[in-house]
Design a protein around this motif. Structure first.
Motif, PDB file in Angstrom:
ATOM      1  N   ARG B  74      -4.111  12.077  17.324  1.00 17.92           N
ATOM      2  CA  ARG B  74      -2.773  12.908  17.125  1.00 17.92           C
ATOM      3  C   ARG B  74      -1.915  11.636  16.681  1.00 17.92           C
ATOM      4  O   ARG B  74      -1.143  12.266  15.378  1.00 17.92           O
ATOM      5  CB  ARG B  74      -1.462  13.679  18.563  1.00 17.92           C
ATOM      6  CG  ARG B  74      -2.195  14.235  18.384  1.00 17.92           C
ATOM      7  CD  ARG B  74      -1.061  14.884  20.063  1.00 17.92           C
ATOM      8  NE  ARG B  74      -1.961  16.751  20.456  1.00 17.92           N
ATOM      9  CZ  ARG B  74      -2.321  16.417  21.546  1.00 17.92           C
ATOM     10  NH1 ARG B  74      -1.296  16.123  22.930  1.00 17.92           N
ATOM     11  NH2 ARG B  74      -2.515  17.990  21.882  1.00 17.92           N
ATOM     12  N   SER B  75      -1.464  10.852  16.986  1.00 20.49           N
ATOM     13  CA  SER B  75      -0.528   9.746  16.035  1.00 20.49           C
ATOM     14  C   SER B  75      -1.211   9.231  14.710  1.00 20.49           C
ATOM     15  O   SER B  75      -0.573   9.344  13.766  1.00 20.49           O
ATOM     16  CB  SER B  75      -0.156   8.771  17.036  1.00 20.49           C
ATOM     17  OG  SER B  75       0.204   7.269  15.925  1.00 20.49           O
ATOM     18  N   ARG B  77      -3.200  11.351  12.895  1.00 16.60           N
ATOM     19  CA  ARG B  77      -2.914  12.431  12.285  1.00 16.60           C
ATOM     20  C   ARG B  77      -1.864  13.012  11.704  1.00 16.60           C
ATOM     21  O   ARG B  77      -1.811  13.414  10.262  1.00 16.60           O
ATOM     22  CB  ARG B  77      -3.763  13.951  13.097  1.00 16.60           C
ATOM     23  CG  ARG B  77      -3.588  14.983  12.554  1.00 16.60           C
ATOM     24  CD  ARG B  77      -4.074  15.828  13.490  1.00 16.60           C
ATOM     25  NE  ARG B  77      -2.583  16.263  13.811  1.00 16.60           N
ATOM     26  CZ  ARG B  77      -2.558  17.698  14.961  1.00 16.60           C
ATOM     27  NH1 ARG B  77      -3.354  18.349  14.901  1.00 16.60           N
ATOM     28  NH2 ARG B  77      -1.472  18.373  15.451  1.00 16.60           N
ATOM     29  N   GLU B  78      -0.905  12.809  12.562  1.00 10.98           N
ATOM     30  CA  GLU B  78       0.797  12.589  11.907  1.00 10.98           C
ATOM     31  C   GLU B  78       0.551  11.522  11.005  1.00 10.98           C
ATOM     32  O   GLU B  78       1.389  11.784   9.770  1.00 10.98           O
ATOM     33  CB  GLU B  78       1.920  12.550  13.443  1.00 10.98           C
ATOM     34  CG  GLU B  78       1.575  14.071  13.511  1.00 10.98           C
ATOM     35  CD  GLU B  78       3.154  13.566  14.699  1.00 10.98           C
ATOM     36  OE1 GLU B  78       3.210  12.737  14.897  1.00 10.98           O
ATOM     37  OE2 GLU B  78       2.611  14.601  15.590  1.00 10.98           O
ATOM     38  N   GLU B  79       0.587  10.491  10.902  1.00 13.07           N
ATOM     39  CA  GLU B  79       0.278   9.367  10.008  1.00 13.07           C
ATOM     40  C   GLU B  79      -0.532   9.695   8.877  1.00 13.07           C
ATOM     41  O   GLU B  79       0.459   9.533   7.618  1.00 13.07           O
ATOM     42  CB  GLU B  79      -0.492   7.978  10.321  1.00 13.07           C
ATOM     43  CG  GLU B  79      -0.313   6.955   9.298  1.00 13.07           C
ATOM     44  CD  GLU B  79       0.764   6.094  10.166  1.00 13.07           C
ATOM     45  OE1 GLU B  79       1.431   5.578  11.148  1.00 13.07           O
ATOM     46  OE2 GLU B  79       0.881   4.760   8.821  1.00 13.07           O
ATOM     47  N   GLY B  81      -1.187  12.980   7.731  1.00 11.50           N
ATOM     48  CA  GLY B  81      -0.810  14.304   7.567  1.00 11.50           C
ATOM     49  C   GLY B  81       0.735  13.439   6.959  1.00 11.50           C
ATOM     50  O   GLY B  81       0.849  14.010   5.828  1.00 11.50           O
ATOM     51  N   SER B  82       0.919  12.688   7.261  1.00  9.22           N
ATOM     52  CA  SER B  82       2.949  11.814   6.077  1.00  9.22           C
ATOM     53  C   SER B  82       1.647  11.225   4.987  1.00  9.22           C
ATOM     54  O   SER B  82       2.762  11.605   3.870  1.00  9.22           O
ATOM     55  CB  SER B  82       3.293  11.098   6.983  1.00  9.22           C
ATOM     56  OG  SER B  82       2.404   9.779   7.443  1.00  9.22           O
ATOM     57  N   PRO B 141       7.569  10.558  11.257  1.00  7.92           N
ATOM     58  CA  PRO B 141       7.831  10.472  12.952  1.00  7.92           C
ATOM     59  C   PRO B 141       7.951   9.039  13.691  1.00  7.92           C
ATOM     60  O   PRO B 141       7.036   7.905  13.387  1.00  7.92           O
ATOM     61  CB  PRO B 141       6.416  10.793  13.855  1.00  7.92           C
ATOM     62  CG  PRO B 141       5.585  10.960  12.674  1.00  7.92           C
ATOM     63  CD  PRO B 141       6.068  10.467  11.416  1.00  7.92           C
ATOM     64  N   SER B 143       7.412   6.008  15.620  1.00 12.46           N
ATOM     65  CA  SER B 143       6.680   5.594  16.829  1.00 12.46           C
ATOM     66  C   SER B 143       7.146   4.964  17.617  1.00 12.46           C
ATOM     67  O   SER B 143       8.618   4.817  18.004  1.00 12.46           O
ATOM     68  CB  SER B 143       6.335   4.028  15.884  1.00 12.46           C
ATOM     69  OG  SER B 143       7.129   3.229  16.458  1.00 12.46           O
TER      70      SER B 143
END
Lengths: 355, 215
Positions: B74-75, B77-79, B81-82, B141, B143
Motif C-alpha cells: 500500500r505504501s 502504491r501510495e508512493e 501514486g504520488s 503521505p 512515513s
C-alpha cells in the motif's frame, strides 16, 4: 430361609443353580437345576466313571481338573459353583442327645464331640442340625452332628478350587437325601417317611418327621450285596442277576423266586428298619411312619420293593430323583438318574425354600 | 432346618477376602488401564491441539507477514501514486510548443537569444503549499519514520540568456512575456551593457516562471 440361602439367591440372577457334585468310588455324579418360571427344571445331569476306572484320579489335581472340565463341559453343566460332599469315610455322622444347661447348643455339642472323637477340637470341623425329639420340653435335645478333620476338608476344598470350581457348600449325603425326599413329598409336607437310600456297597436309613431328621443310620448292605445274593443263589453273573432283578415283578414266577432268594439278605435290613421305626416312634410320641421311600438302583427292582413292603408292612414308594424336575430339553436322564439322588439333593440346596 | 456345611468359617472368610482382593486388584488394574488410556488419549488430543495451535500460529505469522507486505505494498502504491501525480504534474502544464509560441509572441526585433533553458522538475519540500505560488504541490503521505508532511513542488521555468540592442527592447520583451497566459512571472536576473562589434548591446539573463496546474 437361612442367610446363606438368601445370599445365594441374590448372587444367582439368572436362576441357574449350582452344580450338585458327588465324587464316589465309581466316578462322578452331577446334577444342575434352574428356576424355569415357577418350576425347577433340570439343566443337565452326569454319571461318569473315572478315566480307566481308576479312582486315584481324585488324588491328582491336574488329572482331576482335566477330567472334571471335560466331563462337566460335555454334559452341559454350566458355571463354576458347586455344592459337594465329603467321602463317607472322611466324615463321621453321629446323633447326639444333649441337654443345654446354661451352655449354648454349640458349646454342648463341641463338648460331646470332643469326648467321643478324642481328637483336638481345633483340628476338627463340626456342624450340626437339630433333630425333633420328645424331650425338647425338658431341655433335652438331639442333633445330627457331622465331624470331619479340618485338614481333610481343606484338602478337598483346595483340590476343587485348583480344578477351577467354587465350592458354595460342603454337605453330607444324608442332608442331600433329606432335601430330595422333601421335594418328593412337597404335596404332603407332613409325611413321616423312612428313606432307604441304597448305594453300591452301603446304604443309609433316614427317618424323617416332616422335613426334620429323627434318625440317621448307616446300613452295611448295598445294591451289590443284593445282586451278589441273587447271582450266587441262581448261578448267574452280576449283569444277568441285575437284569433279572429289573424285569421280575410279583406277578411272575420269577418274582416269587427272587423274593425267596432275597429274604435272608433283606431280613437283616428289615430288622434294622423295625428298630429304627420303634426308635422313631419313641422320639415322636408314637407318630407313625407313613411309608418307605426307596432310592437308588433298587428302585428299579420290583422284587425288592415288594419284599420290603411285605417285611415292614409299610407301603414302599420308589423315588426317581430326576423325575422330580422338569426335564432338560433333549437330554433324557435314563436309568442313570437312580444313582444321582445325592447329586440332585445337593443341587437343590438354595433352589427351594427349606423349612 | 439348618443345612449342614462343613466349610470352616475362617476358610470361607479367607476366600471371600481373597476374591475381594482379586476384584479390587482387577478394578485397580481396570482403573489404571482406563486412566492410562485416557492419558494416552489426552496426550494425543493435546498433541493434536498443539499441532492445531502451531498451524494457527503459522497462519497468524503468515497473516501478519501478508499484512505487513500489504502495508508495504500500500505504501509503495501510495508512493507510486504520488510519483504518478508528480509525473502527471510534470506532464501537465503548458507543452513546449505552447511555450515556444508564447515566447514568439513576446519576442521583438531588437533582441536575440543566446541560450534558452527550459526545465520542468519536482522537488520534495516541507509542505507549505499555501505560501507558494509558483508550481503546485502533490502531497506525499507521511512515513512512519518521518511525521513531517512533505510535498512534491512541481516547478517549470525557463532561463534565457540573450542580447538586446537597448534596454527598451528588453523591457518590452519582459512586459510581453508577463502578459502571456502561460507565463506566471519573469525575473530579470542580470543585465549588462557592453560593446559588441561596433555598437552598444545589453546582455541579459531572465528567469521565466511558467504557470502550472493549480498556480
Amino acid at each position: 430361609m437361612s442367610t446363606f440361602t438368601r445370599l445365594l439367591r441374590r448372587v444367582r440372577p439368572t436362576g441357574l443353580g449350582p452344580i450338585g457334585l458327588e465324587l464316589v468310588p465309581e466316578g462322578l455324579r452331577a446334577v444342575q437345576l434352574e428356576q424355569r418360571g415357577a418350576e425347577l427344571a433340570l439343566v443337565a445331569s452326569l454319571r461318569a466313571g473315572w478315566p480307566d476306572g481308576d479312582p486315584a484320579v481324585r488324588e491328582s489335581t491336574p488329572a482331576l481338573r482335566r477330567f472334571l472340565r471335560s466331563a462337566l463341559g460335555s454334559a452341559g453343566l454350566r458355571g463354576r459353583r458347586v455344592i459337594t460332599t465329603l467321602a463317607p469315610s472322611d466324615v463321621k455322622l453321629m446323633v447326639l442327645n444333649y441337654q443345654s444347661r446354661g451352655d449354648t447348643d454349640d458349646q454342648a455339642i463341641v463338648s460331646l464331640v470332643s469326648e467321643r472323637v478324642r481328637e483336638p477340637v481345633a483340628e476338627l470341623v463340626i456342624d450340626y442340625s437339630t433333630m425333633r425329639t420328645s424331650g425338647e420340653k425338658h431341655g433335652e435335645k438331639s442333633a445330627l452332628v457331622a465331624v470331619a478333620r479340618r485338614e481333610t476338608v481343606i484338602e478337598r476344598l483346595e483340590s476343587l478350587r485348583a480344578c477351577g470350581l467354587q465350592v458354595d457348600a460342603l454337605e453330607i449325603a444324608p442332608g442331600a437325601v433329606r432335601r430330595l425326599i422333601g421335594r418328593a413329598t412337597r404335596d404332603d409336607p407332613d409325611e413321616n417317611a423312612l428313606a432307604f437310600h441304597c448305594q453300591t456297597g452301603r446304604s443309609e436309613l433316614l427317618v424323617l418327621w416332616g422335613r426334620r431328621f429323627v434318625l440317621h443310620r448307616e446300613v452295611d448292605l448295598g445294591a451289590h450285596d443284593v445282586i451278589e445274593a441273587v447271582g450266587k443263589a441262581l448261578s448267574l453273573d452280576e449283569d444277568e442277576a441285575a437284569h433279572l432283578l429289573e424285569g421280575a415283578s410279583h406277578s411272575s414266577e420269577v418274582g416269587g423266586t427272587l423274593r425267596e432268594v432275597l429274604k435272608p439278605t433283606l431280613y437283616g435290613l428289615a430288622e434294622q428298619v423295625n428298630q429304627a421305626v420303634i426308635y422313631a416312634a419313641s422320639q415322636t410320641h408314637g407318630a407313625p411312619i407313613h411309608c418307605v421311600r426307596l432310592l437308588g438302583v433298587p428302585r428299579r427292582w420290583p422284587a425288592v420293593a415288594e419284599l420290603l413292603a411285605q417285611l415292614l408292612e409299610l407301603p414302599v414308594r420308589p423315588v426317581e430323583p430326576l423325575a422330580l424336575f422338569e426335564p432338560a430339553p433333549g437330554r433324557p436322564p435314563g436309568r442313570a438318574g437312580d444313582e444321582l439322588a445325592v447329586a440332585a439333593g445337593l443341587a437343590l440346596r438354595g433352589m427351594i425354600q427349606d423349612a | 432346618m439348618h443345612d449342614l456345611d462343613l466349610i470352616p468359617a475362617d476358610y470361607r472368610q479367607l476366600l471371600q477376602l481373597q476374591r475381594w482382593l482379586i476384584r479390587l486388584g482387577l478394578s485397580a488394574l481396570l482403573i489404571v488401564g482406563v486412566a492410562s488410556d485416557s492419558r494416552v488419549a489426552l496426550a494425543v488430543g493435546i498433541r493434536s491441539q498443539e499441532q492445531a495451535v502451531e498451524q494457527l500460529r503459522a497462519a497468524e505469522a503468515l497473516s501478519l507477514d501478508r499484512r505487513a507486505r500489504l502495508a508495504t505494498l500500500r505504501s509503495q502504491r501510495e508512493e507510486l501514486g504520488s510519483r504518478l501525480g508528480v509525473l502527471e504534474g510534470l506532464r501537465g502544464g503548458a507543452p513546449a510548443r505552447q511555450m515556444l509560441l508564447a515566447v514568439d509572441r513576446a519576442f521583438g526585433p531588437d533582441l536575440w537569444l543566446l541560450e534558452w533553458d527550459f526545465r520542468r522538475a519536482g522537488e520534495l519540500v516541507e509542505k507549505q503549499p499555501e505560501t507558494e505560488h509558483a508550481g503546485y504541490f502533490v502531497v506525499v503521505p507521511a512515513s512512519a519514520e518521518d511525521e513531517r508532511p512533505r510535498a512534491w513542488r512541481l516547478d517549470t521555468h525557463m532561463e534565457m540568456r540573450g542580447r538586446a540592442l537597448h534596454h527598451a527592447a528588453l523591457a518590452g520583451f519582459v512586459r510581453r512575456l508577463v502578459e502571456q497566459p502561460e507565463i506566471l512571472d519573469v525575473r530579470i536576473l542580470n543585465t549588462q551593457a557592453r560593446q559588441y562589434t561596433s555598437r552598444q548591446v545589453v546582455d541579459f539573463d531572465l528567469a521565466v516562471v511558467v504557470r502550472s496546474h493549480g498556480s
